[in-house]
Enzyme design. Structure first.
Site, PDB file in Angstrom:
ATOM      1  N   HIS A  50       0.837  -1.193   0.000  1.00 54.47           N
ATOM      2  CA  HIS A  50       0.000   0.000   0.000  1.00 54.47           C
ATOM      3  C   HIS A  50       0.876   1.249   0.000  1.00 54.47           C
ATOM      4  O   HIS A  50       1.728   1.433   0.870  1.00 54.47           O
ATOM      5  CB  HIS A  50      -0.925  -0.006   1.224  1.00 54.47           C
ATOM      6  CG  HIS A  50      -2.071  -0.955   1.068  1.00 54.47           C
ATOM      7  ND1 HIS A  50      -2.666  -1.605   2.113  1.00 54.47           N
ATOM      8  CD2 HIS A  50      -2.732  -1.346  -0.059  1.00 54.47           C
ATOM      9  CE1 HIS A  50      -3.646  -2.373   1.652  1.00 54.47           C
ATOM     10  NE2 HIS A  50      -3.707  -2.225   0.342  1.00 54.47           N
TER      11      HIS A  50
ATOM     12  N   GLU B 156       1.722   3.502   2.914  1.00 61.19           N
ATOM     13  CA  GLU B 156       2.276   2.792   4.070  1.00 61.19           C
ATOM     14  C   GLU B 156       3.776   2.587   3.875  1.00 61.19           C
ATOM     15  O   GLU B 156       4.354   1.605   4.343  1.00 61.19           O
ATOM     16  CB  GLU B 156       1.507   1.478   4.253  1.00 61.19           C
ATOM     17  CG  GLU B 156       0.013   1.742   4.439  1.00 61.19           C
ATOM     18  CD  GLU B 156      -0.833   0.477   4.601  1.00 61.19           C
ATOM     19  OE1 GLU B 156      -0.284  -0.611   4.770  1.00 61.19           O
ATOM     20  OE2 GLU B 156      -2.072   0.621   4.546  1.00 61.19           O
TER      21      GLU B 156
ATOM     22  N   HIS C 243       2.178  -3.818   6.807  1.00 58.66           N
ATOM     23  CA  HIS C 243       1.204  -2.738   6.576  1.00 58.66           C
ATOM     24  C   HIS C 243       1.212  -1.831   7.801  1.00 58.66           C
ATOM     25  O   HIS C 243       1.938  -2.096   8.762  1.00 58.66           O
ATOM     26  CB  HIS C 243      -0.185  -3.336   6.343  1.00 58.66           C
ATOM     27  CG  HIS C 243      -0.308  -4.052   5.036  1.00 58.66           C
ATOM     28  ND1 HIS C 243      -0.940  -3.503   3.947  1.00 58.66           N
ATOM     29  CD2 HIS C 243       0.144  -5.272   4.639  1.00 58.66           C
ATOM     30  CE1 HIS C 243      -0.885  -4.361   2.938  1.00 58.66           C
ATOM     31  NE2 HIS C 243      -0.232  -5.442   3.323  1.00 58.66           N
TER      32      HIS C 243
ATOM     33  N   GLU D 207       0.525  -5.216  11.058  1.00 59.12           N
ATOM     34  CA  GLU D 207       0.107  -3.811  10.954  1.00 59.12           C
ATOM     35  C   GLU D 207       0.879  -3.002  11.990  1.00 59.12           C
ATOM     36  O   GLU D 207       0.641  -3.139  13.184  1.00 59.12           O
ATOM     37  CB  GLU D 207      -1.393  -3.678  11.208  1.00 59.12           C
ATOM     38  CG  GLU D 207      -2.276  -4.494  10.273  1.00 59.12           C
ATOM     39  CD  GLU D 207      -2.579  -3.778   8.962  1.00 59.12           C
ATOM     40  OE1 GLU D 207      -2.068  -2.658   8.754  1.00 59.12           O
ATOM     41  OE2 GLU D 207      -3.337  -4.346   8.150  1.00 59.12           O
TER      42      GLU D 207
HETATM   43 ZN   LIG Z   1      -2.096  -1.817   4.079  1.00 61.36          ZN
END
Ligand SMILES: [Zn+2]
Length: 422
Positions: free
Chosen positions: A182, A185, A331, A392
């Site tokens: 992403h 990110e 992420h 994350e």
């Molecule tokens: Zn992500």
């Protein structure tokens, strides 16, 4: 490099300020704004290097900055040289020079031989916007310092940028870590790059990190790191888009007419790469419509078919070819570890997640049941029935401020080591 001067702004200014700061010429904030203080620092640097002190960072200034941006210089051995004296001159140490030049005999230096001199400072900056250009320079800088690092590419992005893969270790236990599926990110890229730098250094010094012997790690595991899966997206988020870019009109339209791309997660064709893998992809397409996503955009559009994008296709091909024991996909959304996909994961997946949770302080997510679709870790679990995780990191609105970097690194250093042992 673009020429920078008073009034310039952006990621390249941040990089310039940072290197001038490291060299002791700049004392101001690293804010990406080329003001008086930056100009004065450039003038001081230019004087120091015997350049015309005009305060403009053009090609000559960048030529002089280049070795510092790369973290090493090239030196030609002269009569009477010793490594000790060269190291002193460059403000570095002999062991760094020997690591970078494994073929030289320190007691029989040959006059005229060119050697790599790594500077005393570290290569990977962790306080600036981490662009694709910085990544490329850092990869080149690290492989010169640590020639045992293996660098390859697993493919190219839509706009032709390399999808780099850096290999650590030579063991039979094969794992792979990736960052920045992403775009906004991108802080996960310097996380992985800084970890590579620390591990490589510890390996060279036969050292330990957090009690783990890195030589042992190196001999047991092979760790492939793909630090930036979506370089075109990162470039869009950090640098914006120029009118001459063939995607200019479309991208602007998909972004609702705004030139601010801070919310952009997708690749340059508006496909969310982490919704583009063949794992419950068709199911996700149904949901997409319910969510009101009708086509390409900043996030959540899964593409016209699974693996429609060169970036996700490259990840699939790479993964199929490497018999991986475990994967981590990085992420940035709330300090959580995702570990399951429709109960297809092996029994040890949760135990490993618990270990990761212990060393990072991150929570283990509740089983996702039917909330997870078409992501890289989903596909990995589904097709290989081996442990795959989405980690994350960080908290807050993307792109996370780089000031969160020290905390994020601290939380993940041991997790990344464990991933290669478990
Ligand atoms: Zn992500």
């Amino acid at each position: 490099m673009q020429t920078l001067r008073l009034g310039s702004e952006g990621a390249q200014v941040e990089e310039l300020q940072n290197i001038l700061h490291v060299l002791g010429f700049y004392k101001g904030k690293i804010d990406g704004i080329y003001g008086k203080q930056t100009q004065n620092a450039v003038i001081e640097f230019q004087k120091n290097m015997g350049l015309i002190p005009d305060g403009i960072a053009g090609s000559k200034t960048y030529q002089a900055l280049q070795p510092f941006l790369m973290g090493y210089d090239v030196y030609t051995i002269r009569s009477g040289d010793t490594l000790y004296q060269i190291a002193k001159e460059y403000n570095t140490n002999v062991s760094k020079i020997i690591t970078a030049n494994p073929e030289i005999n320190p007691f029989m230096l040959k006059i005229g031989t060119q050697i790599i001199i790594p500077y005393g400072m570290e290569v990977v900056p962790t306080n600036i916007s981490y662009t694709y250009e910085v990544l490329e320079r850092n990869i080149q800088g690290l492989r010169k310092r640590y020639p045992f690092l293996q660098v390859s590419t697993i493919g190219k992005s839509v706009e032709g940028r390399n999808l780099y893969c850096i290999r650590l270790g030579k063991g039979t236990h094969r794992v792979a870590y990736n960052g920045t599926h992403h775009a906004n990110e991108w802080i996960t890229t310097p996380l992985l790059m800084k970890w590579i730098e620390r591990i490589a250094e510890a390996y060279a010094q036969k050292g330990k990190i957090r009690g783990y012997d890195i030589q042992t790690l190196w001999n047991q595991a092979t760790i492939d790191i793909i630090p930036m899966v979506n370089p075109d997206g990162v470039n869009l988020v950090v640098n914006g888009i120029r009118a001459e870019n063939p995607y200019y009109q479309q991208v602007l339209k998909w972004n609702g007419g705004s030139t601010n791309f801070k919310q952009w997660k997708a690749n340059i064709r508006g496909v969310d790469l982490n919704r583009n893998y063949p794992a419950a992809w068709e199911e996700y397409k149904q949901l997409e419509k319910e969510m009101g996503i009708m086509g390409p955009g900043p996030s959540l559009y899964g593409g016209s078919s699974p693996e429609s994008e060169p970036e996700s296709k490259a990840m699939v091909d790479y993964t199929k070819n490497h018999n991986l024991r475990l994967v981590l996909a990085y992420h940035t959304q709330g300090e959580v570890i995702f570990w399951d996909f429709r109960s297809l994961q092996p029994p040890e997946a949760l135990l490993i997640a618990r270990k990761f949770s212990e060393v990072s302080g991150y929570e283990i997510a509740q089983p996702e049941r039917y909330q997870s679709f078409a992501g890289y870790k989903d596909w990995f679990i589904q097709d290989f029935r081996r442990p795959g995780y989405t980690i994350e990191v960080g908290k807050g609105i993307n792109p996370l401020p780089i000031s969160q970097f020290p905390r994020i690194y601290e939380q993940n250093e041991e997790l990344l080591i464990l991933g290669a042992f478990l």
